[in-house]
Design a protein around this motif. Sequence first.
Motif, PDB file in Angstrom:
ATOM      1  N   ASP A 134      -1.736  -9.347  15.644  1.00 18.66           N
ATOM      2  CA  ASP A 134      -2.553  -8.325  14.975  1.00 18.66           C
ATOM      3  C   ASP A 134      -2.140  -6.925  15.394  1.00 18.66           C
ATOM      4  N   GLU A 135      -1.965  -6.740  16.700  1.00 16.30           N
ATOM      5  CA  GLU A 135      -1.634  -5.414  17.221  1.00 16.30           C
ATOM      6  C   GLU A 135      -0.238  -4.975  16.800  1.00 16.30           C
ATOM      7  N   THR A 136       0.702  -5.882  16.856  1.00 16.78           N
ATOM      8  CA  THR A 136       2.089  -5.547  16.524  1.00 16.78           C
ATOM      9  C   THR A 136       2.236  -5.182  15.046  1.00 16.78           C
ATOM     10  N   ILE A 137       1.765  -6.066  14.185  1.00 11.14           N
ATOM     11  CA  ILE A 137       1.968  -5.853  12.747  1.00 11.14           C
ATOM     12  C   ILE A 137       1.140  -4.684  12.231  1.00 11.14           C
ATOM     13  N   SER A 138      -0.103  -4.565  12.673  1.00 11.29           N
ATOM     14  CA  SER A 138      -0.947  -3.475  12.165  1.00 11.29           C
ATOM     15  C   SER A 138      -0.376  -2.109  12.535  1.00 11.29           C
ATOM     16  N   LYS A 139       0.093  -1.957  13.767  1.00 17.10           N
ATOM     17  CA  LYS A 139       0.643  -0.668  14.190  1.00 17.10           C
ATOM     18  C   LYS A 139       1.921  -0.342  13.422  1.00 17.10           C
ATOM     19  N   MET A 140       2.758  -1.345  13.241  1.00 15.68           N
ATOM     20  CA  MET A 140       4.005  -1.114  12.528  1.00 15.68           C
ATOM     21  C   MET A 140       3.745  -0.722  11.068  1.00 15.68           C
ATOM     22  N   VAL A 141       2.855  -1.477  10.408  1.00 18.89           N
ATOM     23  CA  VAL A 141       2.582  -1.233   8.989  1.00 18.89           C
ATOM     24  C   VAL A 141       1.868   0.102   8.786  1.00 18.89           C
ATOM     25  N   GLU A 142       0.872   0.381   9.627  1.00 21.41           N
ATOM     26  CA  GLU A 142       0.122   1.625   9.480  1.00 21.41           C
ATOM     27  C   GLU A 142       0.990   2.845   9.781  1.00 21.41           C
ATOM     28  N   LYS A 143       1.943   2.687  10.688  1.00 27.15           N
ATOM     29  CA  LYS A 143       2.870   3.780  10.987  1.00 27.15           C
ATOM     30  C   LYS A 143       3.705   4.150   9.764  1.00 27.15           C
ATOM     31  N   CYS A 144       3.943   3.165   8.904  1.00 30.03           N
ATOM     32  CA  CYS A 144       4.736   3.394   7.679  1.00 30.03           C
ATOM     33  C   CYS A 144       3.851   3.729   6.480  1.00 30.03           C
ATOM     34  N   GLY A 145       2.544   3.929   6.713  1.00 31.50           N
ATOM     35  CA  GLY A 145       1.661   4.309   5.624  1.00 31.50           C
ATOM     36  C   GLY A 145       1.017   3.153   4.903  1.00 31.50           C
ATOM     37  N   TYR A 189      -3.067  -3.392   7.102  1.00 31.60           N
ATOM     38  CA  TYR A 189      -2.965  -4.801   7.511  1.00 31.60           C
ATOM     39  C   TYR A 189      -4.355  -5.392   7.619  1.00 31.60           C
ATOM     40  N   ARG A 190      -4.529  -6.615   7.088  1.00 32.81           N
ATOM     41  CA  ARG A 190      -5.781  -7.355   7.201  1.00 32.81           C
ATOM     42  C   ARG A 190      -5.463  -8.798   7.547  1.00 32.81           C
ATOM     43  N   ARG A 191      -6.342  -9.392   8.366  1.00 31.01           N
ATOM     44  CA  ARG A 191      -6.228 -10.834   8.622  1.00 31.01           C
ATOM     45  C   ARG A 191      -7.609 -11.458   8.593  1.00 31.01           C
ATOM     46  N   TYR A 192      -7.783 -12.425   7.731  1.00 33.16           N
ATOM     47  CA  TYR A 192      -9.023 -13.198   7.661  1.00 33.16           C
ATOM     48  C   TYR A 192      -8.673 -14.621   8.072  1.00 33.16           C
ATOM     49  N   SER A 193      -8.929 -14.964   9.341  1.00 36.92           N
ATOM     50  CA  SER A 193      -8.550 -16.266   9.900  1.00 36.92           C
ATOM     51  C   SER A 193      -7.036 -16.439   9.782  1.00 36.92           C
ATOM     52  N   ASP A 194      -6.577 -17.368   8.922  1.00 40.13           N
ATOM     53  CA  ASP A 194      -5.134 -17.590   8.784  1.00 40.13           C
ATOM     54  C   ASP A 194      -4.553 -16.923   7.544  1.00 40.13           C
ATOM     55  N   ASP A 195      -5.333 -16.116   6.839  1.00 38.93           N
ATOM     56  CA  ASP A 195      -4.864 -15.398   5.644  1.00 38.93           C
ATOM     57  C   ASP A 195      -4.552 -13.951   5.995  1.00 38.93           C
ATOM     58  N   ILE A 196      -3.315 -13.541   5.759  1.00 38.12           N
ATOM     59  CA  ILE A 196      -2.861 -12.191   6.077  1.00 38.12           C
ATOM     60  C   ILE A 196      -2.538 -11.444   4.786  1.00 38.12           C
ATOM     61  N   ALA A 197      -3.007 -10.210   4.692  1.00 40.08           N
ATOM     62  CA  ALA A 197      -2.671  -9.357   3.549  1.00 40.08           C
ATOM     63  C   ALA A 197      -2.153  -8.021   4.068  1.00 40.08           C
ATOM     64  N   ILE A 198      -0.967  -7.631   3.615  1.00 36.71           N
ATOM     65  CA  ILE A 198      -0.332  -6.379   4.030  1.00 36.71           C
ATOM     66  C   ILE A 198      -0.057  -5.539   2.791  1.00 36.71           C
ATOM     67  N   VAL A 199      -0.519  -4.310   2.794  1.00 35.78           N
ATOM     68  CA  VAL A 199      -0.266  -3.367   1.698  1.00 35.78           C
ATOM     69  C   VAL A 199       0.722  -2.327   2.203  1.00 35.78           C
ATOM     70  N   ILE A 200       1.819  -2.145   1.488  1.00 38.26           N
ATOM     71  CA  ILE A 200       2.859  -1.200   1.909  1.00 38.26           C
ATOM     72  C   ILE A 200       3.211  -0.260   0.762  1.00 38.26           C
ATOM     73  N   PRO A 201       3.700   0.920   1.084  1.00 34.64           N
ATOM     74  CA  PRO A 201       4.146   1.850   0.040  1.00 34.64           C
ATOM     75  C   PRO A 201       5.311   1.251  -0.748  1.00 34.64           C
ATOM     76  N   PRO A 202       5.547   1.724  -1.977  1.00 34.80           N
ATOM     77  CA  PRO A 202       6.594   1.136  -2.828  1.00 34.80           C
ATOM     78  C   PRO A 202       8.005   1.322  -2.292  1.00 34.80           C
ATOM     79  N   ASN A 203       8.203   2.270  -1.370  1.00 36.54           N
ATOM     80  CA  ASN A 203       9.554   2.493  -0.848  1.00 36.54           C
ATOM     81  C   ASN A 203       9.926   1.521   0.271  1.00 36.54           C
ATOM     82  N   MET A 204       8.978   0.730   0.746  1.00 31.03           N
ATOM     83  CA  MET A 204       9.264  -0.243   1.804  1.00 31.03           C
ATOM     84  C   MET A 204       9.676  -1.582   1.199  1.00 31.03           C
TER      85      MET A 204
END
Length: 446
Positions: free
Chosen positions: A264-275, A278-293
């Motif tokens: 959680d800490e690794t992915i959220s910091k990396m993704v949020e740093k790029c704008g 990150y969300r995790r509901y139990s074993d379901d992960i959803a990541i929203v990223i800008p279109p340039n990534m």
Amino acid sequence: MSWLNLPQSDEEIPDHKTLKFPEAYQTKERNYDHFDLRLSDQQRTAFTKTHEFKEKHRFLPLLGYTNFTRRVRKLDDGTIQAKIKPRNIRYASHSDAAYLEAYSLALNEPYEAYLKSRALSKNVLAYRSTGLTNIDHAKSLFAEIRLRQDCTVVALDISAFFDTLDHKLLRQEILRIKGETELSEVEWSIFKNVTKFSWVEIADLDTILGKLRDRPGRICSPDAFKEHIRNDKTLVRSNEMPFGIPQGLPISGLLANIYMLTLDETISKMVEKCGGSYRRYSDDIAIVIPPNMKAKHISQIVLKVASESHLSISDEKTEICEFRDGIASKDTSHIQYLGFTFDGEKTLLRESTILNYKKKMQRGIRAKMLAARQHGIPASNTHKRELLSRYTHLGKRRNFVKYALRCADEMNAPEIRQQVKRHMTWFKSAWIRESFRATRYVIDKD
């Protein structure tokens, strides 16, 4: 720790070496039968008033069985695929469940403090007292997509989540949130009983106990338990693997969240740093990223971080959906999250969810007809009231249709209401079909 350096917070993690709970708290009432008697209100309160985890608790074996769930989904070519998914159910005795719930309540305090100190409270959604549901969390994700307009959503699923949690890593994460180097003797006893758990299959009890089975208020008497169960090495099974915890314990959800802290800490910091987000509901992960990534690059990083925690990501359930001007691209059509699909315009329940509801309703009607036939009641005289309450909007009990209508209202998605508007027709058709089947069986038998 992960290969990616974690940003450190200036806020220190509080010292939680002594676990305590609020003065007035009562553990959950549990009404199933087990090897011990159900607890009174006073006993359930006493667990949180007197325990500070200074004395060891003697655990009883869990009770277990395998639940087979039939999942139905429609493939891209229109064909229906059915899959049987086994799920191992394990549940604790009344005293053990109350004890573990009390310990979970105490351990949750340093966990929540850690989330706050690392600004992770918004990222971890399940098994926490937030007052929010899967409806709220899905609605939040879809609202973010609408707000961003141009973005890419990566949805991933962890395979066999609870069954693969590595015991050594779990222990390390518990110590990390508490700021300790070793578990106390009492906490180590709890940890061993959750990880190296023992259980008895319910199917074995009838053979072993016979007439001693089902004493008033419990599975068997204490004497029968000592004589026939406690020391039977073939009856009492144990988890000898260095991974896996039972999913049905009061502490399971919290331990799973603690285990996921590094990811959680690794992915959220990396993704949020790029704008992104990150969300995790139990074993379901959803990541929203800008279109340039690059979405595939993000997926590969998640896969690597997960593998370092001895977790695997399901390729079958991994989805990447691009949104432009708020609308999903034609190639991906929609994103799935927490039982919903979203294409930028419509929010719907997954089609497989509707199919599973219809199949479950048909099986329920068939079972009702079979029970009536066994009592000599013809299909034409079989009562519908209980089934109507279970599978339609009629009656007071909660069911799938009422859940769907609630989703439609809370998500402001009238299209969900349209999905189930013909549920009474589905019920009538299934009733006629199963009535004919039951009548034909009687005729053929005669």
